[in-house]
Structures are given as structure tokens and as C-alpha cells.
Design a protein around this motif. Structure first.
Motif, PDB file in Angstrom:
ATOM      1  N   MET A 151       0.830  -1.199   0.000  1.00 52.59           N
ATOM      2  CA  MET A 151       0.000   0.000   0.000  1.00 52.59           C
ATOM      3  C   MET A 151       0.867   1.251   0.000  1.00 52.59           C
ATOM      4  SD  MET A 151      -1.494   0.653   3.828  1.00 52.59           S
ATOM      5  CE  MET A 151      -2.558  -0.773   3.828  1.00 52.59           C
ATOM      6  N   LYS A 152       0.350   2.252  -0.699  1.00 52.81           N
ATOM      7  CA  LYS A 152       0.941   3.579  -0.699  1.00 52.81           C
ATOM      8  C   LYS A 152      -0.148   4.559  -0.288  1.00 52.81           C
ATOM      9  CE  LYS A 152       4.045   2.516  -4.568  1.00 52.81           C
ATOM     10  NZ  LYS A 152       4.418   2.881  -5.968  1.00 52.81           N
ATOM     11  N   VAL A 153       0.142   5.396   0.718  1.00 54.85           N
ATOM     12  CA  VAL A 153      -0.868   6.312   1.241  1.00 54.85           C
ATOM     13  C   VAL A 153      -0.269   7.697   1.437  1.00 54.85           C
ATOM     14  CG1 VAL A 153      -2.613   6.717   3.019  1.00 54.85           C
ATOM     15  CG2 VAL A 153      -1.876   4.384   2.526  1.00 54.85           C
ATOM     16  N   TYR A 181      -2.978  18.836  10.898  1.00 53.86           N
ATOM     17  CA  TYR A 181      -2.246  18.372  12.068  1.00 53.86           C
ATOM     18  C   TYR A 181      -1.145  17.382  11.707  1.00 53.86           C
ATOM     19  CZ  TYR A 181      -6.299  20.424  14.316  1.00 53.86           C
ATOM     20  OH  TYR A 181      -7.282  21.306  14.715  1.00 53.86           O
ATOM     21  N   VAL A 182      -1.163  16.874  10.489  1.00 53.72           N
ATOM     22  CA  VAL A 182      -0.138  15.931  10.040  1.00 53.72           C
ATOM     23  C   VAL A 182       0.366  16.414   8.689  1.00 53.72           C
ATOM     24  CG1 VAL A 182       0.417  13.544   9.467  1.00 53.72           C
ATOM     25  CG2 VAL A 182      -1.267  14.025  11.252  1.00 53.72           C
ATOM     26  N   LYS A 183       1.614  16.857   8.624  1.00 56.55           N
ATOM     27  CA  LYS A 183       2.164  17.433   7.409  1.00 56.55           C
ATOM     28  C   LYS A 183       3.009  16.401   6.653  1.00 56.55           C
ATOM     29  CE  LYS A 183       0.528  21.536   8.365  1.00 56.55           C
ATOM     30  NZ  LYS A 183      -0.583  22.117   7.581  1.00 56.55           N
ATOM     31  N   ASN A 184       2.768  16.312   5.350  1.00 57.18           N
ATOM     32  CA  ASN A 184       3.581  15.470   4.461  1.00 57.18           C
ATOM     33  C   ASN A 184       3.727  14.048   4.984  1.00 57.18           C
ATOM     34  OD1 ASN A 184       4.102  17.681   2.700  1.00 57.18           O
ATOM     35  ND2 ASN A 184       5.713  18.388   4.109  1.00 57.18           N
ATOM     36  N   ASP A 185       2.631  13.487   5.456  1.00 60.44           N
ATOM     37  CA  ASP A 185       2.662  12.130   5.994  1.00 60.44           C
ATOM     38  C   ASP A 185       2.394  11.142   4.869  1.00 60.44           C
ATOM     39  OD1 ASP A 185       2.715   9.911   7.541  1.00 60.44           O
ATOM     40  OD2 ASP A 185       0.948  10.384   8.733  1.00 60.44           O
ATOM     41  N   LYS A 186       3.423  10.375   4.520  1.00 57.12           N
ATOM     42  CA  LYS A 186       3.296   9.376   3.469  1.00 57.12           C
ATOM     43  C   LYS A 186       3.711   8.025   4.021  1.00 57.12           C
ATOM     44  CE  LYS A 186       4.313  12.572  -0.346  1.00 57.12           C
ATOM     45  NZ  LYS A 186       5.192  12.824  -1.519  1.00 57.12           N
ATOM     46  N   GLN A 187       3.055   6.984   3.538  1.00 57.05           N
ATOM     47  CA  GLN A 187       3.401   5.629   3.925  1.00 57.05           C
ATOM     48  C   GLN A 187       3.479   4.761   2.676  1.00 57.05           C
ATOM     49  OE1 GLN A 187       4.268   4.497   6.793  1.00 57.05           O
ATOM     50  NE2 GLN A 187       3.330   5.703   8.415  1.00 57.05           N
TER      51      GLN A 187
END
Length: 265
Positions: free
Chosen positions: A102-104, A110-116
């Protein structure tokens, strides 16, 4: 304003747990797999849109999940809460329709540039979550070891230098439906040690479509019961589901999900 921020933060943490990291309680909580709203029986699916209305004690909100099937094993979609974009994602599925990659991208003030970006390796007794950087290089991993009932007995978090960052363990007593839960920090010191409840025989009954209709809440100490009522389309896929909680002689609706399923012509 503070309560609003706490509500939004709770939502972010809940969605983040769906998309990314794991723990022993969350592994056990997700065993019924009733939150896989993208799952359908056929392979000729073009799109699934799920409207998930959640009824909390102090709030009611709607998650809109859009799942676009670019193939039988690849889904690209987005999640909106009350029509506000929260994430854009891509799933890669195996033959059992379980997510193996998965790519998210998360969106929130409240959450900046949060990638997984996570790739999963799964066998009967171990699950490995490989967390990848922007160059698809492993930057961290979580190793979930399981017993013969596929209950997690140990979760080890490892950084890019192959150093253990933290660890969780579970020692089960299936006769009493309990387990001893311990969490260790970077120095292998116990920071949490408590007894929790887990009922491995949580499914009470399924219907003729193979969907759960009655179950115990897996982590409940008082055998709280959850029921599901379904409406199906002509292809045997549910298009409406009502989830109810029964506890302490009270009944309440927790979620109502409506799905629009578009089949390929």
C-alpha cells in the motif's frame, strides 16, 4: 476547540492504524476483517464507493471510501471525512484479496507530508511490514510472529540499521480468554505490563453469503455482542450493512455502510 482537535486527532490515529503500523491489540481487534470495505466476490469490478456513517457518543460523521479497480489486484482510491479529503491510496492485492502493498498520502493540518509505503510478507506464522522510503528502500520494518491460532505473540520494530527499536509480547491463556501484554522500549525495558482480554472464538454465526452476522467483540471482557444486518445486490455483494452493539442490556447502532458497486460491462 480543544475537543474538536482531540476528535480530529483520534480520527487521524484511527485511520493511520488502518493504513500503516500495527500492535498486538490492533492485530487482535482486526481479526474479523469486517472493515475491508473494498472486498467483493466478483473480479469484474470497476468501482466501489462506500459511505460509512459512524455514530459516536458525541459525534456523527461520514467516511467516504472510493475504491477504483484499475485491475483485479490493484485499487487506487481516496478517503474523505465529511467530504474533506483525508488520504489518497493505492492497494496491491493477492489472490485472497488481502493487501500486500500500500501507498498512502495523508492530508491534515495536524499531520504534514505524511506518506506511507508498505510492503507485506505474510506466511501462516509471521507477517512482516516493510516500510519503504521515497526510493523504495526499506527504512524500517515490523515483524509479527504468530502462534498456531495466528494470534500475534511478538511484534518487533526494527530500524534501517537493523536495531530493535521496540518490542511487544503476548502470552495467551485461551482457557480464560486473557493474555499478558508487555511492551518494551529501545533499552529492552518493560514500559507496559498488563492483562488483557481476547476471545479467539469470536464468530457466533455467518449467513449463506459467508458474511459474519453475529460475533463477540474480540477484546471484550463481558462478551459484548456485535450484529450485522445486510442487503445484497443480485451478484451476492452486500450494498448496505448495519452494525449494532449489544452490551449491558442496551442496543445501539454504531455504523451504517452503503456501497455503490459498479461492474465492468
Amino acid at each position: 476547540m480543544r475537543n474538536q482537535k482531540l476528535t480530529i486527532l483520534f480520527f487521524i490515529l484511527k485511520i493511520s492504524s488502518i493504513f500503516s503500523q500495527t500492535s498486538i491489540p490492533s492485530e487482535l481487534m482486526n481479526k474479523p476483517r469486517t472493515d475491508d470495505l473494498y472486498k467483493v466476490k466478483e473480479k469484474n469490478i470497476e468501482r466501489v464507493i462506500a459511505y460509512e456513517t459512524n455514530y459516536l457518543k458525541n459525534e456523527t460523521y461520514v467516511n467516504k471510501w472510493i475504491f477504483n479497480y484499475s485491475s483485479d489486484t490493484i485499487i487506487r482510491g481516496k478517503l474523505l471525512k465529511n467530504e474533506e479529503l483525508k488520504s489518497v491510496f493505492e492497494y496491491v492485492l493477492n489472490d485472497e484479496k488481502r493487501i500486500i502493498e500500500m501507498k498512502v498520502n495523508f492530508f491534515s493540518q495536524y499531520v504534514k507530508n505524511d506518506k506511507q509505503h508498505i510492503k507485506y510478507e505474510v506466511t501462516d506464522h509471521v507477517k512482516i511490514l516493510n516500510f519503504l522510503d521515497n526510493n523504495s528502500v526499506i527504512k524500517a520494518k515490523m515483524i509479527v510472529d504468530m502462534d498456531s491460532l495466528q494470534s500475534p505473540v511478538r511484534i518487533t520494530s526494527i530500524n534501517s540499521n537493523n536495531e530493535i527499536q521496540s518490542k511487544e509480547t503476548a502470552d495467551y491463556n485461551y482457557k480464560t480468554n486473557t493474555y499478558n501484554y508487555k511492551v518494551y522500549n529501545y533499552n529492552n525495558e518493560i514500559v507496559l505490563n498488563k492483562t488483557e482480554y481476547y476471545n479467539p472464538k469470536f464468530i457466533i454465526e455467518k449467513n449463506e453469503f459467508g458474511d459474519i452476522t453475529r460475533m463477540f467483540w474480540p477484546l471484550s471482557s463481558n462478551k459484548a455482542i456485535i450484529t450485522f444486518e445486510y442487503k445484497y445486490d443480485k451478484n451476492g455483494n452486500w450494498i448496505k450493512r448495519i452494525k449494532k452493539n449489544f452490551s449491558n442490556n442496551t442496543e445501539s447502532i454504531s455504523t451504517v455502510v452503503k456501497r455503490e458497486i459498479k461492474y465492468k460491462e
